[in-house]
Scaffold this motif. Structure first.
Motif: not given
Lengths: 382, 391, 512
Positions: C125-134
């Protein structure tokens, strides 16, 4: 705008209604309890309890007025305790230490009158100062060490009680063979509070200036709270201590001052009963209930100084009613139980009030911001 | 304005409550009268006396003073077809006792039985005002009355005191003769009657020990609880006593016996009852038949019964205005004595009923004298350890 | 027929004495960003609570994909795919990002957590929506912007396709706001439908497709953002035309009124200073503003300045007198007025009447008391005078309990009180917080008037528009320090944002 608020939604009316509902519900619950214990005589007993000393109206002579006088005398300390509690409450402090302040008031009243042989003005003053000092202690704990006044109050209640037992248990005050303090009338009549309309009250020798004094105290409290800068400050602190600080009020001083005044009233309450000679002090194993009943009275009276007078009379009236219940059917303990139910239901005034006000908070402005509490609740829910 | 309204309405509400009460009670008192008349009809043979009792600081379930008086008065009333009611004052104060008295009189009771020296002050205040009401006081001594400014009792009052020291003496004497060496006395409050019991008990123990020649072995622990009911602190003190070897405790003061019994039953200790024969109730309560070895009784029930009988028989003049000091009156009819040990439930073996009879004889004849002073602990050869009051 | 994913039709929700929602219709198209605009108290929160099943409306229906649905509790809403990013994040600080995301719908087999699959899903999900989190970072260690992304991921993880953002930009820096706007657009492009609650017109103009406006519980209308203007939106929101720019002339600074030297304040939370070595001055006739993101020491500094909190170091001089250790009362009576940040906590005794609040710091003055008795007549007169002068409206005039007054009028009352007291310095903290546009306009005007009367004004604000419009000098506070001073006429929002986020600082100390 005012006309829009229906009669039953006015705060004063709601407080009054809540008080009356409390009393009535208490009486009904008491009746139910009586009914469960012994259905046959429940009605008679409740009637006897409510008719109370008015039963003496059928007797010729001054019996009725005399009992009425005693009723007033016994109501005085509980009213004053309630005044002490509501005064502190208005300033945002829950002075549960009233019981202890009352206890040290007993010490001062009795010790000064019996052991030191002082006359009544000095004894009364000593009791007031003693109560004030006890309030001062819990005030200092609160102000300087941030000890909650409830905890400090409860501790000081017990300390006061044990000091009282030790001091008044000494032979100067305590009639060892009777295990109670000496009769004031016989030993130091000067220390008795001056009589007040004793003839009107069937030569009741206990009725004293304590009765008018109580009314005066209530009126003074009413004035202090509503008309003076002191009351303005104390109430502001009570409602919102952050805003009081913001306004430059001295919170520490106000806390101490509040508890000192509250304690002084409680100390005075003790002398209004022990300086009449109506009761002698006996070594007690628990803190006098007066201070705690005062809480119920204060709330039943809608936290209003005048309301407290009426509530105090009601509570004392009900308390006295227990002895008129027929003990052949109900033991005295049951009568006490019924009384406790009625009295302690009085503590539910705020509960009934909130029920009364629930269906319509008085909103003046449709665009008003919700209260803090409402907002917080909403935040939690969402 | 609102505040004012509030006050006015509250007052109105209260007054209304009272009126509702009053209104309904008018008819109520009428029914009372009717009921009274009715009772009068059916019990015409007996009398117009209606008996009431007022309790002192205790309650009618105190297994002692108040209970005995209550039961005796009630039994008499039932046997003689008289109305009976008891009253409990709202507080332990003179004012409250007077209020109860007035309440009883207003309810139509004209014979008031009051147990306890506390009532002396009440009697001093009301006796003259109610000449038609007969007051029977128990345990109010002459001293109690004079203390309250009453030099002479009016005709409608009589009072009885007892030689508790004799009862205590007999109990102590019997216990030591029975073979107990470590004894205890647990008084209620240090009131004169309790002190007399205690001092008598000590004297009895001493005399028996001297007779047995083991005075150096016999010890008495002596304490007042400071109240007429047991609690944790008192039980703890008793636990200490029993654990240190005390064999029997004379529990002397209303409900205080519960503390002694509780402690005793843990270690197979014994107790001595007071006022009435407590062996039955104690056995029931603690499930041990032999817990209570005897009781130092005073004839409260007998006094109430006799006095009421005399009153109903028209012989009030025997008692009117008198303070009678009751003790041992006969060495043959033991039951007639106003202070005694219970012979019906006798459980002691070394000290028999015959020994008891002999003792009564000596006391009656004056061969043995027991001091009734309450001033100071009697001088003894046995060791008496006095403890500070527990409360 | 239009493709509506959620329709709230003719919703009416009444509370005793107030109609919070009066026949409101809100239709959300699939894949659009729909703004919900309204002042405080307009009914936005109530409407969302209805959508979440917290309140049951008296009238109206809710439709999902054209079918009527009943939403009785928040679980029903979740089942329908409705998710919300709250203004105050609902995250557990000491949990990791991943744990927070799966919290409440933990994947498990036979009662044992199976985090592996969850991790994969979150990463996808974070890749798809460009939501960068660790995923393994602890919440307490990451920035506010990142926390917000976690909240968004939480919704996506639950396969929600209707996303509600409740005032999401209030806590963000301009840079973070820009990023959020981009994320929202990406989400919409992927077919998610977004409901965006705000009262910031710029943001609506920037991202929203359509905008529905509520005013005082009533539905005003829905407009296509492309065909409207900020002015139109604001007049729909407030009900009249509003001027945005503050009219003011050039400042004429006079003598120095307030001098702050090396002030430090200890933090109540951690061992470091909450305020560290702050020095500046404010002169008569100028408005100096302390800008910064919430929680960077502004509150603590004002506390130390006004006396509400303890000061641990430094010196404060007011009109030439050292007031560092003086009591609040002394400051109040020697030239300092203070419009506090939290009007309910500090500014007002809510259970007191308006008139009683008007004399909160002056009740002991001879004007208002005599021998310890409050002069009620004087109090009433004074209160009425102020209320008239500052247009404070209340239901029952001077004897209205302030609790029942609207937020705007409460704030006006405080401003009136503080401006009328004798003072040289006005400390105004967030003076327009939570107020509607009309009230903001009024208070801004009063502050400028105050400046022109030669008073020194220290403004502390989180609203960048306010900072830019009102101040003559801007000081930026970051982590308890003043990191820069800028001139509002020459700076840009972007530059200000760099200072506020700690990316830039004066004195040659460039960002880490």
């Amino acid at each position: 705008m005012e006309e829009k608020i229906s009669f039953f939604k006015r705060p004063a009316i709601q407080t009054l209604l809540a008080s009356v509902i409390c009393a009535v519900v208490g009486i009904i619950l008491g009746y139910i309890a009586l009914y469960i214990i012994n259905s046959e005589h429940a009605a008679d007993s409740m009637k006897a309890l409510l008719v109370n000393f008015f039963k003496f109206r059928v007797v010729k002579g001054p019996l009725l007025m005399k009992n009425f006088g005693s009723f007033l005398v016994k109501s005085v300390p509980i009213i004053l305790c309630a005044e002490a509690i509501l005064f502190a409450y208005k300033a945002g402090l829950f002075n549960i230490g009233v019981a202890g302040q009352y206890t040290v008031g007993i010490i001062a009243s009795i010790y000064c009158s019996l052991a030191l042989g002082w006359s009544w003005p000095l004894c009364l003053l000593a009791a007031i100062l003693a109560g004030a000092f006890w309030g001062f202690l819990s005030g200092c704990f609160k102000a300087f060490f941030n000890v909650n006044e409830v905890i400090a109050g409860i501790m000081l209640n017990w300390i006061g009680l044990y000091i009282c037992n030790i001091v008044l248990g000494r032979p100067e005050c305590m009639n060892q063979s009777k295990s109670e303090t000496y009769d004031l009338a016989a030993n130091n009549p000067d220390a008795l509070l001056p009589g007040f309309m004793q003839e009107f009250f069937g030569n009741n020798k206990y009725i004293s200036i304590a009765v008018p004094l109580t009314i005066i105290v209530a009126v003074i409290i009413l004035i202090v709270l509503n008309k003076t800068t002191l009351g303005y400050e104390l109430k502001a602190t009570g409602h919102n201590k952050d805003a009081a600080k913001y306004a430059g009020m001295n919170a520490k001083r106000n806390i101490i001052l509040t508890l000192v005044i509250s304690g002084a009233i409680a100390g005075m309450a003790a002398s209004t009963i022990y300086l009449t000679g109506i009761e002698n002090f006996k070594i007690a194993s628990s803190v006098p209930g007066m201070g705690f009943n005062g809480i119920a009275v204060a709330f039943l009276g809608g936290l209003n100084p005048i309301g407290a007078i009426i509530a105090g009379l009601f509570v004392e009236y009900i308390s006295l009613g227990g002895q008129y219940v027929d003990y052949n059917y109900y033991s005295p303990e049951m009568a006490d139980l019924i009384i406790s139910i009625i009295i302690y239901l009085c503590g539910f005034v705020l509960f009934f009030r909130s029920i009364l006000s629930r269906p319509g908070r008085v909103k003046v402005n449709a665009n008003a911001e919700p209260d803090d509490t409402a907002t917080k609740a909403e935040e939690k829910e969402v | 304005m609102k505040k004012k309204l509030l006050s006015v309405l509250l007052v109105a509400a209260m007054v209304a409550t009272m009126f509702v009460g009053c209104g309904s009670s008018a008819s109520d008192s009428a029914t009372d009268d009717a009921a009274k008349a009715e009772t009068g009809d059916t019990q015409e043979a007996s009398s117009d006396y209606r008996i009431a009792m007022i309790t002192d600081s205790g309650d009618i379930t105190d297994m002692s003073f108040n209970q005995t008086t209550y039961e005796a008065s009630k039994a008499f009333a039932e046997a003689n077809g008289a109305d009976f009611q008891y009253y409990k004052p709202t507080e332990d104060s003179n004012e409250a006792r007077i209020a109860s008295f007035e309440n009883a009189v207003t309810d139509g009771y004209n014979v008031i039985v009051v147990p306890g020296y506390l009532f002396a002050a009440m009697i001093a205040e009301v006796a003259e005002d109610y000449p038609d009401v007969t007051i029977i006081a128990l345990d109010c001594s002459e001293f109690d009355f004079t203390d309250n400014g009453m030099e002479k009792l009016p005709e409608n009052v009589c009072s009885f005191t007892y030689h508790e020291e004799l009862a205590g003496y007999m109990a102590g004497y019997a216990a030591v003769k029975e073979g107990y060496k470590k004894l205890g006395f647990l008084g209620g409050m240090a009131v004169p009657a309790v002190i007399r019991y205690g001092f008598g008990f000590v004297q009895g123990c001493n005399d028996a020990a001297v007779e047995l020649g083991n005075a150096s072995d016999v010890e008495v622990n002596y304490v007042y609880g400071g109240q007429f009911y047991g609690d944790d602190a008192i039980t703890a003190q008793m636990d200490t006593w029993y654990s240190k070897g005390t064999e029997v405790v004379f529990a002397c003061g209303g409900g205080i016996y519960t503390s002694a019994c509780e402690a005793a039953s843990k270690v197979n200790g014994k107790v001595i009852g007071v006022d009435s024969d407590q062996s039955g109730t104690i056995a029931d309560q603690y499930g041990k038949d032999d817990l209570c070895i005897t009781s130092a009784m005073k004839g409260l029930a007998a006094t109430v019964n006799t006095t009421l009988t005399d009153l109903f028989a028209g012989d009030w003049s025997k008692h009117a205005g008198k303070i009678e000091n009751l003790g041992i009156v006969s060495d043959t009819d033991l039951e007639a004595n106003y202070v005694q040990l219970p012979t019906d439930t006798w459980s002691m073996e070394n000290f028999t009923t015959d020994d008891y009879k002999e003792l009564v004889g000596k006391l009656n004849s004056g061969e043995v004298k027991v001091s009734d002073s309450t001033d100071a602990m009697p001088k003894t050869e046995i060791k008496v350890n006095e403890f500070d009051n527990i409360h | 027929m239009e493709d509506y994913v959620i329709e709230m039709l003719n919703i009416t929700k009444e509370f005793p004495g107030i109609i919070a929602n009066d026949d409101i219709t809100l239709q959300l198209k699939r894949g659009e960003i729909h703004a919900l605009l309204g002042e405080n108290g307009a009914g936005k929160s109530t409407l969302m609570s209805v959508l979440f099943g917290l309140y049951t409306p008296e009238k109206g229906v809710i439709k999902k994909d054209g079918k009527e649905v009943k939403i009785n509790n928040p679980n029903d809403a979740t089942d329908l795919g409705i998710g919300m990013v709250h203004q105050h994040f609902m995250l557990v600080d000491i949990f990791t990002v991943l744990d927070n995301i799966i919290l409440g719908s933990e994947p498990s087999k036979f009662g044992v957590l199976t985090k592996k699959e969850a991790r994969e899903k979150v990463l996808a999900l974070s890749n798809k929506y460009n939501l960068k989190v660790d995923p393994d970072a602890l919440i307490e260690d990451i920035t506010v912007g990142m926390q917000q992304r976690v909240e968004i991921l939480k919704m996506l993880y639950r396969d929600n396709d209707i996303l509600i953002f409740d005032e999401p930009t209030a806590v963000l820096t301009p840079q973070e706001i820009d990023e959020l706007m981009k994320i929202m657009k990406d989400l919409a492009a992927e077919g998610k439908s977004i409901l965006f609650i705000t009262h910031k017109l710029n943001e609506i103009m920037q991202v929203a497709d359509r905008c529905s406006i509520l005013r005082k519980g009533k539905y005003i209308g829905t407009v296509d953002v492309a065909n409207t203007s900020k002015e139109e939106l604001s007049s729909m929101m407030v009900g009249r035309d509003v001027k945005f720019a503050v009219d003011k002339t050039k400042a004429n600074p006079g003598q120095e009124v307030l001098k702050v030297e090396n002030v430090c304040v200890k933090s109540k939370i951690h061992s470091n200073d909450a305020v560290h070595d702050v020095s500046f001055n404010v002169r008569a006739g100028e408005i100096v503003c302390i800008a910064g993101i919430d929680g960077n020491g502004q509150t603590e500094f004002v506390g130390a300045l006004t006396g509400l909190d303890d000061i641990s170091g430094g010196k404060i001089t007011l009109c030439g007198k050292d007031i560092t250790k003086k009591s609040i009362r002394y400051k109040n009576t020697h030239g300092m007025s203070h419009v506090p940040e939290d009007r309910h906590k500090h500014g007002l005794v809510l259970d007191y009447t308006l008139e009683e609040n008007m004399i909160l710091q002056r009740y002991f003055e001879p004007d208002f008391q005599k021998c310890g008795m409050i002069r009620k007549g004087e109090m009433r007169k004074y209160s009425d005078k102020l209320a008239a002068a500052f247009d404070v409206r209340s239901g029952q005039g001077a004897k209205t309990k302030t609790r029942s007054m609207s937020g705007g009028n409460q704030q006006k009352a405080i401003v009136a009180r503080e401006m009328d007291r004798a003072h040289e310095l006005l400390v105004a903290v967030q003076p327009t917080r939570g107020l509607d546009v009309g009230a903001i306009e009024y208070i801004h005007k009063e502050i400028v008037k105050e400046r022109d009367n030669g008073k020194a004004i220290l403004l502390v604000s989180l609203e960048l528009d306010e900072v830019m419009n009102l101040s003559d000098r801007i000081l930026v506070m970051y982590e308890g320090e003043i990191v820069g001073e800028v001139d509002p006429k020459t700076t840009t929002l972007q530059e200000l944002g760099l200072y506020m986020s700690g990316a830039k600082r004066d004195n040659g100390k460039e960002a880490k």
